[in-house]
Motif scaffolding. Structure first.
Motif, PDB file in Angstrom:
ATOM      1  N   GLY A   8       0.773  -1.231   0.000  1.00  0.00           N
ATOM      2  CA  GLY A   8       0.000   0.000   0.000  1.00  0.00           C
ATOM      3  C   GLY A   8       0.807   1.284   0.000  1.00  0.00           C
ATOM      4  O   GLY A   8       0.231   2.374   0.079  1.00  0.00           O
ATOM      5  N   ILE A   9       2.135   1.184  -0.074  1.00  0.00           N
ATOM      6  CA  ILE A   9       2.964   2.389  -0.136  1.00  0.00           C
ATOM      7  C   ILE A   9       3.776   2.401  -1.430  1.00  0.00           C
ATOM      8  O   ILE A   9       4.009   1.362  -2.045  1.00  0.00           O
ATOM      9  CB  ILE A   9       3.916   2.516   1.075  1.00  0.00           C
ATOM     10  N   ASP A  10       4.202   3.599  -1.836  1.00  0.00           N
ATOM     11  CA  ASP A  10       5.083   3.782  -2.993  1.00  0.00           C
ATOM     12  C   ASP A  10       6.416   4.321  -2.478  1.00  0.00           C
ATOM     13  O   ASP A  10       6.485   5.448  -1.992  1.00  0.00           O
ATOM     14  CB  ASP A  10       4.476   4.779  -3.990  1.00  0.00           C
ATOM     15  N   MET A  11       7.448   3.523  -2.596  1.00  0.00           N
ATOM     16  CA  MET A  11       8.764   3.863  -2.074  1.00  0.00           C
ATOM     17  C   MET A  11       9.710   4.229  -3.221  1.00  0.00           C
ATOM     18  O   MET A  11       9.971   3.396  -4.095  1.00  0.00           O
ATOM     19  CB  MET A  11       9.341   2.660  -1.310  1.00  0.00           C
ATOM     20  N   HIS A  40      12.598  10.210  -0.426  1.00  0.00           N
ATOM     21  CA  HIS A  40      12.717   9.013   0.406  1.00  0.00           C
ATOM     22  C   HIS A  40      13.835   9.287   1.414  1.00  0.00           C
ATOM     23  O   HIS A  40      15.003   9.419   1.033  1.00  0.00           O
ATOM     24  CB  HIS A  40      13.037   7.812  -0.483  1.00  0.00           C
ATOM     25  N   ILE A  41      13.469   9.399   2.687  1.00  0.00           N
ATOM     26  CA  ILE A  41      14.426   9.686   3.754  1.00  0.00           C
ATOM     27  C   ILE A  41      14.387   8.541   4.757  1.00  0.00           C
ATOM     28  O   ILE A  41      13.312   8.110   5.185  1.00  0.00           O
ATOM     29  CB  ILE A  41      14.094  11.015   4.479  1.00  0.00           C
ATOM     30  N   ASP A  42      15.573   8.065   5.152  1.00  0.00           N
ATOM     31  CA  ASP A  42      15.678   6.931   6.064  1.00  0.00           C
ATOM     32  C   ASP A  42      16.394   7.351   7.345  1.00  0.00           C
ATOM     33  O   ASP A  42      17.489   7.909   7.298  1.00  0.00           O
ATOM     34  CB  ASP A  42      16.454   5.792   5.393  1.00  0.00           C
ATOM     35  N   THR A  43      15.759   7.075   8.487  1.00  0.00           N
ATOM     36  CA  THR A  43      16.367   7.359   9.781  1.00  0.00           C
ATOM     37  C   THR A  43      16.073   6.191  10.719  1.00  0.00           C
ATOM     38  O   THR A  43      15.583   5.145  10.292  1.00  0.00           O
ATOM     39  CB  THR A  43      15.857   8.707  10.342  1.00  0.00           C
ATOM     40  N   ALA A  44      16.390   6.355  12.011  1.00  0.00           N
ATOM     41  CA  ALA A  44      16.162   5.292  12.984  1.00  0.00           C
ATOM     42  C   ALA A  44      16.277   5.859  14.389  1.00  0.00           C
ATOM     43  O   ALA A  44      16.988   6.840  14.622  1.00  0.00           O
ATOM     44  CB  ALA A  44      17.171   4.154  12.807  1.00  0.00           C
ATOM     45  N   ASP A  66       4.064  13.789   0.039  1.00  0.00           N
ATOM     46  CA  ASP A  66       5.000  13.525  -1.054  1.00  0.00           C
ATOM     47  C   ASP A  66       6.296  12.882  -0.579  1.00  0.00           C
ATOM     48  O   ASP A  66       7.157  12.529  -1.400  1.00  0.00           O
ATOM     49  CB  ASP A  66       5.332  14.822  -1.798  1.00  0.00           C
ATOM     50  N   ILE A  67       6.465  12.758   0.735  1.00  0.00           N
ATOM     51  CA  ILE A  67       7.708  12.229   1.303  1.00  0.00           C
ATOM     52  C   ILE A  67       7.480  10.823   1.838  1.00  0.00           C
ATOM     53  O   ILE A  67       6.500  10.569   2.546  1.00  0.00           O
ATOM     54  CB  ILE A  67       8.211  13.143   2.441  1.00  0.00           C
ATOM     55  N   HIS A  68       8.387   9.933   1.495  1.00  0.00           N
ATOM     56  CA  HIS A  68       8.406   8.602   2.119  1.00  0.00           C
ATOM     57  C   HIS A  68       9.445   8.635   3.234  1.00  0.00           C
ATOM     58  O   HIS A  68      10.637   8.815   2.978  1.00  0.00           O
ATOM     59  CB  HIS A  68       8.768   7.513   1.103  1.00  0.00           C
ATOM     60  N   LEU A  69       8.999   8.431   4.470  1.00  0.00           N
ATOM     61  CA  LEU A  69       9.902   8.451   5.618  1.00  0.00           C
ATOM     62  C   LEU A  69       9.905   7.098   6.313  1.00  0.00           C
ATOM     63  O   LEU A  69       8.857   6.587   6.704  1.00  0.00           O
ATOM     64  CB  LEU A  69       9.491   9.535   6.620  1.00  0.00           C
ATOM     65  N   THR A  70      11.102   6.549   6.484  1.00  0.00           N
ATOM     66  CA  THR A  70      11.285   5.299   7.220  1.00  0.00           C
ATOM     67  C   THR A  70      12.014   5.582   8.525  1.00  0.00           C
ATOM     68  O   THR A  70      12.998   6.329   8.542  1.00  0.00           O
ATOM     69  CB  THR A  70      12.147   4.313   6.397  1.00  0.00           C
ATOM     70  N   THR A  71      11.545   4.984   9.622  1.00  0.00           N
ATOM     71  CA  THR A  71      12.339   4.939  10.843  1.00  0.00           C
ATOM     72  C   THR A  71      12.258   3.524  11.411  1.00  0.00           C
ATOM     73  O   THR A  71      11.528   2.676  10.899  1.00  0.00           O
ATOM     74  CB  THR A  71      11.934   6.023  11.860  1.00  0.00           C
ATOM     75  N   LYS A  72      13.038   3.284  12.490  1.00  0.00           N
ATOM     76  CA  LYS A  72      13.219   1.900  12.947  1.00  0.00           C
ATOM     77  C   LYS A  72      13.262   1.831  14.471  1.00  0.00           C
ATOM     78  O   LYS A  72      13.716   2.772  15.127  1.00  0.00           O
ATOM     79  CB  LYS A  72      14.528   1.327  12.389  1.00  0.00           C
ATOM     80  N   VAL A  73      12.844   0.689  14.997  1.00  0.00           N
ATOM     81  CA  VAL A  73      12.923   0.429  16.429  1.00  0.00           C
ATOM     82  C   VAL A  73      14.156  -0.424  16.709  1.00  0.00           C
ATOM     83  O   VAL A  73      14.438  -1.398  16.011  1.00  0.00           O
ATOM     84  CB  VAL A  73      11.637  -0.254  16.948  1.00  0.00           C
ATOM     85  N   THR A 129       1.609   4.210  11.302  1.00  0.00           N
ATOM     86  CA  THR A 129       2.590   3.900  10.267  1.00  0.00           C
ATOM     87  C   THR A 129       1.832   3.296   9.098  1.00  0.00           C
ATOM     88  O   THR A 129       0.907   2.497   9.292  1.00  0.00           O
ATOM     89  CB  THR A 129       3.695   2.951  10.760  1.00  0.00           C
ATOM     90  N   ARG A 130       2.195   3.683   7.904  1.00  0.00           N
ATOM     91  CA  ARG A 130       1.464   3.191   6.736  1.00  0.00           C
ATOM     92  C   ARG A 130       1.855   1.756   6.402  1.00  0.00           C
ATOM     93  O   ARG A 130       1.083   1.022   5.780  1.00  0.00           O
ATOM     94  CB  ARG A 130       1.715   4.112   5.542  1.00  0.00           C
ATOM     95  N   ALA A 131       3.059   1.358   6.793  1.00  0.00           N
ATOM     96  CA  ALA A 131       3.517  -0.001   6.519  1.00  0.00           C
ATOM     97  C   ALA A 131       4.556  -0.381   7.563  1.00  0.00           C
ATOM     98  O   ALA A 131       5.119   0.475   8.255  1.00  0.00           O
ATOM     99  CB  ALA A 131       4.112  -0.098   5.109  1.00  0.00           C
TER     100      ALA A 131
END
Length: 273
Positions: A8-11, A40-44, A66-73, A129-131
């Motif tokens: 369901g997301i566009d990365m 597309h920005i990736d952090t954690a 318009d921004i895809h943002l990833t973070t992590k546990v 979170t979307r995904a």
């Protein structure tokens, strides 16, 4: 910019990694990347820079959607209550109502996978979170998540570059239509002086790093998140999208030794075999 469609997301296939970017340097890098067209920005949580990333997004003028943002546990926070606390803290630092992708940063030897993914799925169902997805998961771990638990993971983020074979992981992910997101796609700079890559680059008026990056981005189901703090490097990575690798180039890259794993923390890395 090509995108990967997953859960369901566009990365966007090319993103900006932010590991080890701190403070003003992090904010400047993210603002520069967004200004150049990165989405597309990736952090954690572990990077300690989510506040800087969030400030940059807020200041950028780019629409949030318009921004895809990833973070992590982090792997120490995989109990259900700890996941929820970590997620709340990340969202607050990022100044956002939701993230696009929330990943388990590393597996933990004592983790309860069903409980973890029940918690993560709830965060997704709540729209926070979307995904959801994983990072640094091996094929046996992926089988547990995908086949036994049935978790709707949107990607597996792993170290992947021209000097490391990830064919087993990639084959498994492709068989389940799950993207691979490559971190350390330039092998922590080791590709820069590689004679084979430099020769290919000279043929195409490109750098060895651009050749290595395009080799990844040409692959089905693969995205890459090179860290780049300077605008010149960020633009060079964008320009890698234009490098026209041919079959001869790919054969030469395929022949390179692929046994250099650069990220292998002894205290908590899984058994890669």
């Amino acid at each position: 910019m090509d995108h990967l469609h997953t859960q369901g997301i566009d990365m966007p296939k090319l993103g900006l990694g932010t590991f080890r970017l701190q403070g003003d340097a992090c904010r400047a890098a993210v603002e520069s990347a967004l200004g150049l067209g990165y989405r597309h920005i990736d952090t954690a949580e572990m990077y300690g820079n989510e506040d800087g990333v969030g400030a940059s997004i807020a200041a950028s003028g780019v629409k949030r959607d318009d921004i895809h943002l990833t973070t992590k546990v982090w792997h120490e926070n995989l109990a259900p209550d700890a996941i929820r606390r970590a997620f709340d803290a990340s969202l607050k630092k990022l100044r956002l109502d939701y993230v696009d992708l929330y990943l388990v940063h590393w597996p933990s030897k004592g983790m309860n996978l069903p409980a973890m993914f029940e918690t993560l799925v709830k965060l997704k169902e709540q729209g926070r979170t979307r995904a959801i997805g994983v990072a640094n998961f091996t094929v046996p771990l992926l089988r547990q998540v995908v086949e036994e638990i049935g978790a709707p993971i949107a990607c597996n983020q792993v170290e992947y570059h021209v000097l490391l074979d990830q064919s087993k992981v990639l084959d498994y992910l492709r068989s389940h239509s799950i993207p691979l997101v490559a971190y350390c796609p330039l092998a922590q700079g080791k590709v820069v002086d590689n004679a084979v890559l430099r020769k290919i680059g000279a043929k195409h008026h490109a750098s060895a790093a651009q050749v290595a990056l395009k080799w990844l981005l040409d692959q089905d189901g693969v995205a890459a998140i090179p860290k780049a703090s300077r605008a010149e490097s960020q633009q060079a990575n964008l320009d890698a999208l234009k490098v026209p690798l041919d079959d001869e180039d790919r054969a030469a890259i395929a022949a390179l030794p692929k046994d250099q794993r650069l990220v292998n923390p002894a205290a908590f890395a899984p058994d890669w075999d």
